[in-house]
Each structure stands twice: as structure tokens, then as C-alpha cells.
Write an enzyme that holds these catalytic residues in place. Structure first.
Site, short mmCIF file in Angstrom:
data_model
loop_
_atom_site.label_atom_id
_atom_site.label_comp_id
_atom_site.label_asym_id
_atom_site.label_seq_id
_atom_site.Cartn_x
_atom_site.Cartn_y
_atom_site.Cartn_z
N HIS A 67 81.96 58.36 52.70
CA HIS A 67 81.99 59.32 53.80
C HIS A 67 82.45 59.82 54.98
CE1 HIS A 67 77.95 57.74 55.87
NE2 HIS A 67 78.52 58.27 56.16
N ASP A 111 78.11 55.73 47.44
CA ASP A 111 79.18 55.61 49.14
C ASP A 111 79.42 53.93 49.92
OD1 ASP A 111 79.41 57.00 51.70
OD2 ASP A 111 77.75 56.44 52.12
N GLY A 204 76.80 57.28 62.99
CA GLY A 204 77.54 56.95 64.00
C GLY A 204 77.74 55.36 63.98
N SER A 206 77.80 54.70 60.06
CA SER A 206 78.10 54.38 58.54
C SER A 206 78.67 53.07 58.43
CB SER A 206 78.35 55.80 58.52
OG SER A 206 76.95 57.09 58.40
N GLY A 207 79.37 52.66 57.40
CA GLY A 207 80.03 51.56 56.62
C GLY A 207 79.53 50.36 57.21
#
Length: 252
Positions: A67, A111, A204, A206-207
Site C-alpha cells: 500500500h 500487503d 506513517g 507502514s512498510g
């Protein structure tokens, strides 16, 4: 299904209604360059903020959340204070975005995304790879792992840190994430003790990686709008064959 679009900084994330991407809540500043695998994703090269986090898994490949897709992504490696141009930093444009082919924007399943860099990173004390787990390796409930990032540090309000923050979070039983209708125990991890409401990921970062005993076991994915734990992380071990196959396929 209605899709909730969260406009975060210059980047829009497509998430489930009532969910938000990851940020560090209740953490503290990391020791400078103690997480040398950490990567900051930027939408514009002059940005002073990170759109997402990620982590270096090969000299020219970064792993992050699907995402976090966007145009003209540039990665920053070797950073501690993201608002300064530190001598340790390496800024490299992304050559190719490789999201999982079954990534679903509505359910946020699969994801996970690889970013191929335009050139190899130079491995230094401040820039290092993080090991991947074995295929289908399990993370057990009660395991305490680490998450780091440059995301918002306030559950209420908005405050972006300049320096890398980190927090230790406990992996919990999958049943605790059944409140998320699309939670899949075989490809997702449930992370964060509900009793420790002030320690969580939220938005903020994510990943970014969930690192357990030095291995990247999870990827910050999503959770409830109020920032309360537990949160959902992508389970890296479920995708090890896909990761390795795509690195081989696209390797120069």
C-alpha cells in the site's frame, strides 16, 4: 466494500474503513544507526519526511508494504535524522516497484512489495541488510520484537520526529486480531499487547520491519483508527519464496 482513503502527507494510502497504516507510538529515539537496515521512502527527493518505511534485504532491493506504492519513489538509507543530509546517508531512486500480484487494496491482503533500486547500495556501518526468515518460520505469541520508523509519535495530534524512533512490541495470539474481518493467520501477524495501549504502531511508518531476534519477521500493515493494539503485520515468512524468486528474476 467502501474504501477509506487516508491522505497522509503527500501520499494517499488505500485502507479498510476504520483502519490506518503504521506509526510509532510510545517508543523512544533509537541509538543512531543501530538499525542499519532501515529505509525511508520519499515521494520527492527534497522531502524532509518519509511517506513510508522499508528495509534493505539485498544490495539493490528494499522490502516494504504494497500500500506504499507511488510515483517516483526515492529511498534514503543510512539515516538517523531524516531532516538532515548526514554523511552516512545514501539516496537512491527506485527503478521498479514489484507489489505482490494478489495484493488487494480492499482487504489489504498480501500487503508486501519489493522495490528494485537503480543502483546497489554501498554496505557500510550505517547501511546493512537484515536477514529474512526461513519459509513458513513461525513467530510465537509472547515473542518481543522491535519496530522502528520516522512516523507520527502522537496517538492524538500530529508530530513527526526528525530522528529514528523505535518501540518493542509483543506478538500476541491470532485470535486477538479476529476483530479485523480480513485477518488471515497464515499470512499475517497479530502484534501489540492490548494491555499496553500506549505502545503501538499507527500511521506513517507502514512498510517498516518487525524484527525478532535479528530477523525481519513482519511488515507494518494496518490497524484501528484509534491506534490501539493489537495491529496487523504482514508475515514475511509466508512470502519468502516469492521474495527470492523476484529478486532472482529482476537481478541485473
Amino acid at each position: 466494500m467502501q474504501v477509506h482513503i487516508l491522505f497522509l502527507l503527500p501520499m494517499a494510502f488505500l485502507l479498510l474503513p476504520g483502519t490506518q497504516a503504521g506509526e510509532i507510538i510510545g517508543g523512544h529515539e533509537a541509538e543512531p544507526h543501530s538499525r542499519p537496515y532501515m529505509v525511508c521512502l520519499k515521494k520527492q527527493i527534497r522531502d524532509k519526511i518519509c511517506s513510508c518505511g522499508g528495509f534493505l534485504v539485498a544490495e539493490n532491493f528494499v522490502l516494504t508494504a504494497a500500500h506504499c506504492q507511488g510515483r517516483n519513489i526515492t529511498v534514503v538509507l543510512g539515516a538517523h535524522n531524516i531532516r538532515q543530509r548526514e554523511p552516512s546517508q545514501q539516496v537512491i531512486p527506485v527503478r521498479r516497484q514489484i507489489p505482490h500480484p494478489q495484493y488487494n487494496r480492499e482487504t489489504i491482503n498480501n500487503d508486501i512489495m519489493l522495490l528494485q533500486l537503480k543502483k546497489k547500495a554501498r554496505l557500510t556501518k550505517a547501511v546493512q541488510l537484515v536477514p529474512l526468515p526461513e519459509e513458513d518460520e513461525e513467530v510465537m505469541p509472547e515473542d518481543v520484537c522491535n519496530v522502528a520508523g520516522w512516523g507520527n509519535t502522537r496517538a492524538r495530534g500530529f508530530e513527526l520526529p526528525s530522528k529514528l524512533q523505535e518501540v518493542n512490541l509483543k506478538v500476541v495470539e491470532a485470535e486477538r486480531c479476529w476483530r479485523y474481518l480480513n485477518f488471515i493467520p497464515t499470512t499475517m501477524l497479530c502484534v501489540g499487547d492490548p494491555r499496553e495501549v500506549k505502545k503501538s504502531t499507527f500511521r506513517g511508518d507502514s512498510g517498516g520491519p518487525l524484527v525478532c531476534d535479528g530477523t525481519a519477521q513482519g511488515i507494518v500493515s494496518y490497524g484501528k483508527n484509534d491506534g490501539s493494539p493489537p495491529r496487523v503485520f504482514t508475515s514475511v515468512s509466508a512470502y519468502v519464496p516469492w521474495i527470492k524468486a523476484n529478486i532472482r528474476k529482476h537481478q541485473d
